[in-house]
Design an enzyme around this catalytic site. Structure first.
Site, PDB file in Angstrom:
ATOM      1  N   HIS A  82       0.829  -1.204   0.000  1.00  0.00           N
ATOM      2  CA  HIS A  82       0.000   0.000   0.000  1.00  0.00           C
ATOM      3  C   HIS A  82       0.866   1.258   0.000  1.00  0.00           C
ATOM      4  O   HIS A  82       2.046   1.233   0.354  1.00  0.00           O
ATOM      5  CB  HIS A  82      -0.934   0.009   1.210  1.00  0.00           C
ATOM      6  CG  HIS A  82      -0.205   0.048   2.517  1.00  0.00           C
ATOM      7  ND1 HIS A  82       0.368   1.195   3.025  1.00  0.00           N
ATOM      8  CD2 HIS A  82       0.061  -0.923   3.419  1.00  0.00           C
ATOM      9  CE1 HIS A  82       0.944   0.942   4.182  1.00  0.00           C
ATOM     10  NE2 HIS A  82       0.779  -0.349   4.446  1.00  0.00           N
ATOM     11  N   GLU A  92      -1.495  -7.040   8.081  1.00  0.00           N
ATOM     12  CA  GLU A  92      -0.107  -6.838   8.492  1.00  0.00           C
ATOM     13  C   GLU A  92       0.197  -7.636   9.759  1.00  0.00           C
ATOM     14  O   GLU A  92      -0.709  -8.082  10.472  1.00  0.00           O
ATOM     15  CB  GLU A  92       0.148  -5.337   8.708  1.00  0.00           C
ATOM     16  CG  GLU A  92       1.554  -4.954   9.146  1.00  0.00           C
ATOM     17  CD  GLU A  92       2.681  -5.366   8.189  1.00  0.00           C
ATOM     18  OE1 GLU A  92       2.889  -6.590   7.994  1.00  0.00           O
ATOM     19  OE2 GLU A  92       3.369  -4.473   7.661  1.00  0.00           O
TER      20      GLU A  92
END
Length: 199
Positions: A9, A79
């Protein structure tokens, strides 16, 4: 079999300041949005057979901006759960744990909703994600795209290459970057890493 594209990202306020951003759902900065937009020609020049995205907004917005709004949300792409180190920088951690290194030392326990993960636990999630990606690759002529987060994608790369999860430390990964995992003579290889168009 096609290639696996990994997209980290774009920049967030926390990634810019070096704060460990696991499950905290922070948005992209405007610079992070621009990083994602610059990837469009690289991603869209290939036939996309399937795409998966982390449920966190920074990854989902990146998927939208690179032109893959229908990527399938998969919680295994979240994550690393940093537990007690969520929101803390490496220099801050090293004040009390000199020499601390995420990929070998793991994290301090956190609250019940994000207790933290060991490198091996992150590796198990990566293995599950790779199994789903391989199933998609076997049923498509295009590439499979995973839109997720830096530390997780580094562990996933290590696992793809048959390395222990801690070897993800070898693959530094910038925000708004694309990586390509392919094969050579039937063996997994890194075919491109940290690819970002010129500004």
């Amino acid at each position: 079999m096609g290639d696996l594209f990994l997209v980290r990202h774009g920049e967030t306020e926390w990634s810019r300041s070096g704060r460990h951003t696991g499950r905290t759902d922070v948005p992209l900065t405007e610079h992070g949005r621009e990083e994602a937009r610059r990837l469009v020609p690289l991603v869209r020049s290939h036939r996309i057979g399937a795409a998966f995205v982390s449920p966190l907004q920074r990854a989902r917005e990146t998927a939208q901006l690179i032109g893959i709004p229908d990527a399938r949300v998969d919680a295994d792409l979240c994550e690393w759960d940093y537990g007690g180190y969520e929101g803390v920088t490496t220099p801050e951690i090293q004040r009390t744990r000199p020499g601390w290194f995420l990929f070998t030392d793991g994290v301090a326990p956190g609250p019940p909703d994000h207790p933290g993960e060991t490198p091996e636990q992150v590796g198990e999630r990566a293995d599950r994600m790779l199994a789903r990606a391989d199933a998609a690759l076997a049923n498509t002529e295009g590439v499979v795209v995973l839109i997720a987060h830096g530390h997780f994608l580094r562990v996933l790369t290590a696992r793809r290459l048959g390395l222990p999860p801690g070897h993800g430390a070898l693959f530094q990964l910038a925000t708004g970057a694309l990586c390509r995992l392919g094969t050579e003579h039937g063996r997994p290889v890194v075919a491109g890493w940290n690819i970002r168009p010129p500004q």
